[in-house]
Design a protein around this motif. Sequence first.
Motif, short mmCIF file in Angstrom:
data_model
loop_
_atom_site.label_atom_id
_atom_site.label_comp_id
_atom_site.label_asym_id
_atom_site.label_seq_id
_atom_site.Cartn_x
_atom_site.Cartn_y
_atom_site.Cartn_z
N SER A 260 0.83 -1.21 0.00
CA SER A 260 0.00 0.00 0.00
C SER A 260 0.87 1.26 0.00
N GLU A 261 2.11 1.14 0.49
CA GLU A 261 3.02 2.28 0.49
C GLU A 261 4.46 1.77 0.48
N VAL A 262 5.37 2.68 0.17
CA VAL A 262 6.77 2.29 0.13
C VAL A 262 7.63 3.51 0.52
N GLU A 263 8.75 3.25 1.13
CA GLU A 263 9.66 4.34 1.50
C GLU A 263 10.68 4.57 0.37
N VAL A 264 10.75 5.81 -0.09
CA VAL A 264 11.67 6.15 -1.18
C VAL A 264 12.78 7.01 -0.57
N THR A 265 14.02 6.65 -0.84
CA THR A 265 15.16 7.37 -0.26
C THR A 265 15.97 8.07 -1.36
N LEU A 266 16.30 9.32 -1.06
CA LEU A 266 17.17 10.10 -1.96
C LEU A 266 18.52 10.26 -1.30
N ARG A 267 19.57 9.94 -2.03
CA ARG A 267 20.92 10.10 -1.51
C ARG A 267 21.76 10.92 -2.47
N ARG A 268 22.74 11.62 -1.90
CA ARG A 268 23.68 12.36 -2.75
C ARG A 268 25.06 11.78 -2.48
N ASP A 269 25.71 11.34 -3.53
CA ASP A 269 27.00 10.66 -3.40
C ASP A 269 26.94 9.59 -2.31
N LEU A 270 25.84 8.87 -2.31
CA LEU A 270 25.55 7.76 -1.38
C LEU A 270 25.23 8.21 0.04
N GLU A 271 25.31 9.50 0.33
CA GLU A 271 24.95 9.99 1.66
C GLU A 271 23.45 10.27 1.68
N PRO A 272 22.69 9.62 2.61
CA PRO A 272 21.23 9.84 2.62
C PRO A 272 20.89 11.31 2.81
N MET A 273 19.96 11.80 1.99
CA MET A 273 19.49 13.19 2.12
C MET A 273 18.12 13.22 2.76
N MET A 274 17.19 12.44 2.22
CA MET A 274 15.85 12.39 2.80
C MET A 274 15.13 11.13 2.36
N THR A 275 14.17 10.72 3.18
CA THR A 275 13.35 9.55 2.88
C THR A 275 11.89 9.97 2.98
N LYS A 276 11.09 9.56 2.00
CA LYS A 276 9.67 9.91 2.00
C LYS A 276 8.83 8.67 1.76
N THR A 277 7.62 8.68 2.31
CA THR A 277 6.71 7.56 2.11
C THR A 277 5.78 7.89 0.96
N ALA A 278 5.68 6.96 0.02
CA ALA A 278 4.80 7.15 -1.14
C ALA A 278 3.69 6.11 -1.10
N ARG A 279 2.45 6.57 -1.34
CA ARG A 279 1.31 5.66 -1.30
C ARG A 279 0.92 5.24 -2.71
#
Lengths: 763, 245
Positions: A260-279
């Motif tokens: 029903s949802e999934v966590e999407v992670t954005l990283r810059r040069d492999l360093e995590p920047m932010m994670t958001k939940t998408a439905r």
Amino acid sequence: MGFIDTIVRWLAPDAGVGVFNDWRWVLNSSLSTGWLALAALAVLLAVAGGAWGQARLPIRSRLLLVSLRLVAGLWVLLLFMRPAIELRAVSRVRTRVVLLVDDSRSMELPTRDGSRAERVSEHIKDSARQLSALSSTALIEPVLFSEHSRPVESIPEPLVCGGKSTKLGRALSEVSWQSSGRDLAAVVLYSDGADTSGLTPDTAAREAEKLGVPIYAVGFSDPRYTADLAIRRVLVDDFAFVHNPVTIDVEVEQQGLGLSEVEVTLRRDLEPMMTKTARFVDGVARVSFEFKPGRIGKRAYQISVPVQAGEVVKSNNETGVVLKVIRDRLRVLQVAGRPSWDVRFLREHLEQNPNIDLISFFILRSPTDLEKAPQHEMALIPFPVNELFTPPEIDSFDVVIYQDFSYRPYRMAHYLRFIRDYVEKGGALLMVGGDQGFDAGGYADTELAEVLPIRLGAHPAWDPGEFSPRLTEAGRQHPITHIGEPGEPTEAPYQRLPPLAGFNPSRGLMPGAQALLSHSGLPGNPPLVAIRSVGEGRSMAVATSSLWYWRFRAAESGSAGRAYDRFWTTALRWLVRDPELSRVRVEPKRSVVPSGERIEAELRVLGPDYRGLKGAKLHAELHRLGEEADAEPKLRTLRTGKRGEAVVEFERPHAGSYQLRVWAEHAGHRIGETTEPFIVEAASRELMSPFPRPEILRALAEASGGAFVDIEEPLPKIEVKDPRRVEVDRSRRVPVWNTWPPFFVLLGLLASEWWLRRRAGLV
Amino acid sequence: MLSLSKLWISALLFCLWPAAAQAEPGQLKIGRLEIGGQDNPHPTALRRLLWEVSQRTSVEVQLEPEPVSPDSDAIFHYPLLVWSGSGELPPLSEEAVRRLRRHLTFGGMLIIDSAEAQPDGPFDRSVRRALARILPRAELTRIPNSHVLYKSFYLVDHQAGRVLHAPYLEGIKLEDRYAVVYTQNDLGGAWARDAFGRWEFSVSPGGERQREMSFRLGVNLIMYALCLDYKDDLVHSPFIKRRRE
């Protein structure tokens, strides 16, 4: 046929009955248009002459006479054009039905019973009788397709699927013109519909209409057997502006997993920047990441979703983009301890640059100065220390300039660490000297001193004497100190510029710093202009307050101050890492490299005059981010060609984020260094979207008048129209104009007119 | 004994002289133009203004203005030149015209102060003739009261000087800055003090308030030379607007 035989017997008795089975009228005239026009004019004159003197006749008789004259005239005109009958022996050509089979990699994915490719092979085998039944009217042409279509003798057994992408629209277009003179009658399409070129049901329908023949599509409509979670699409502009918001839109798709949802992670040069939940809505989830890039240049961003149990393709849970960050306007903060000519000329230079957004703060009155007027009669404003020198405000500046400024009267000691952090995180600090700068400003042993290029703690802190700057070895190669006219040696302008006065001595350079100019008259030649890269940022020291002499005093000797302008323009560009200033440049063929392909880039090395430098030695080191420190980077050593160019390639690197570091040397000097990010995709484009797309196949079939069936169903009835195309085996032209019948027709027409005229008393 | 003390004093002065003569590189030094004729009508005026600048502002100054001939390349050591005088002046040489044009074009500034306080007098005519040769394509125009020059340090709303013959300043603009500022109200007369510390001239009609305003205008002129349109930056606007209301 009887009519043809009669004509042949009459006109060409030597041709033999049954040789020709078709005929048509043709004109053998070779008269030019001018002659024909003249003949037509003669006919009109003849008609007009005939109508003369008929006024007393009843209207019906007049019309009849004119018509007969007109028909006779036109008949003559026709005979002038030498009509003939072309007898032809023709045969009908069979049409073709294309059996178009998808052999892209996604066809290797599993179904309920074997792979998609195996199911297609079985279906074709089961439909063999139906297909061979078409052979009386149509030729069956087997064609495989993935990126392109490829005609084959027969569909191979087993079907090997290795195509790196699926371009359905292109394949349909190609089969429409890949013909051997036969009309295309229908397409039988076997595919999962997982197009990688962005085909939608609407665009698919338009492609089908363009094709103009029915498409009979066989596909996979049961989603249960492709359980997967995939990053379907990442949308981001090709470039972004530094310090301005940029948005990365991500579309995630899932089938057969029931998420029903999934966590999407954005990283810059492999360093995590932010994670958001998408439905998920109808199997698709969308999420947007917004952030402000802090520095210009290219950076690699990775987007990932967690791998789920039972996924058929795991490599499509991660992808990446390379974002180029460019400058909108340079934001510069100039803080000066007091008004002076050095301050004024630098401000004037910065203000004249339309790409600079300048914020100046000059201390016009110090705490020890007399106050001879009430506040409301003065134009002074408070010095907003807290607002300027604390994050996030400080981080919004591209360059901070401390010019002959001491922090001590303003109780700014605890703000100095913010400036140090700002530099280490990617900011740029320029300190310009004077009797309130460097040691004279009390910066020794402060946090700010840690990021300066020169080592503080010298005594005396200020030397007011006159001196001539000396160009160092590093200064001869560096663009900042290349302030002469184009083509002029680097040292030449320093010989004609006026000497400087006032110097901030130091104890030498900090680690990693470079002196570009030094004081020629003091022991050890302490640095006058020094630069340093600190963390992500850069710093520069100009240990004098008299650089304005190059702008104004130089006018005395006829200079227009160009050396001064060049110095500061280039210094600012160096401080903000303007890529155009680098003498070592990398132009990647592709920043995001598809899986299994090589990393390739064109390298260029430029001389101090920014022309291509031949024979420079280049080192290119490819390092995979996140790899263990002891992992061996891949290294290539190259020589530049005539125009300073070279090409570097790395064959089939593993999936991941890479940093290509390139540095160059020439004649024993290091010229410069640059880095370039690359992303090698884990999944091929084909497997980024592995889900069957029956809706695309259905759209193709419906728009073309064909039919769509699931792979579990039998092939629908294929209707092939009669062939329209004919082939002419033999032909013969028989003239008609010089035979008796046309002559008798003409004679009849003229005789009829004569008889009617005579009856009317006109003859 | 007397000759010995003279010797000691001479020796002391000799030792001190180099230090006194060597100005700090960051100091503001003003070049006083020596054109000829009555070109230094108030010898103490500039020194007094510079002393006030050093007391009231953070600007570091060299108190003594340096006399400089427009025929000399030395004018390029002084981005700020002051030309005061009265009466008819000898015409400038071609070399002086060329040098002054180059000085002003490449960032220099010239303040002209008429000590004769006589509109359309001989000094005024000399000045206009000279400026027409130095900057033939530019025009001497009135500087609007809203110009940043009137708020570069003090908020100045009125003209100032020993007299108030001309209720305006005139100037020549090169690109975005006034390279020449001309006053006919004898600012120097309001600044001048004699050796005993007394004002050399009374000011009229405003009395001592007018003298104070003359200093403020002088400070603003120097601040304008050093900071240009700094006080026109957006960050200053709300403060200045509030104070002027």
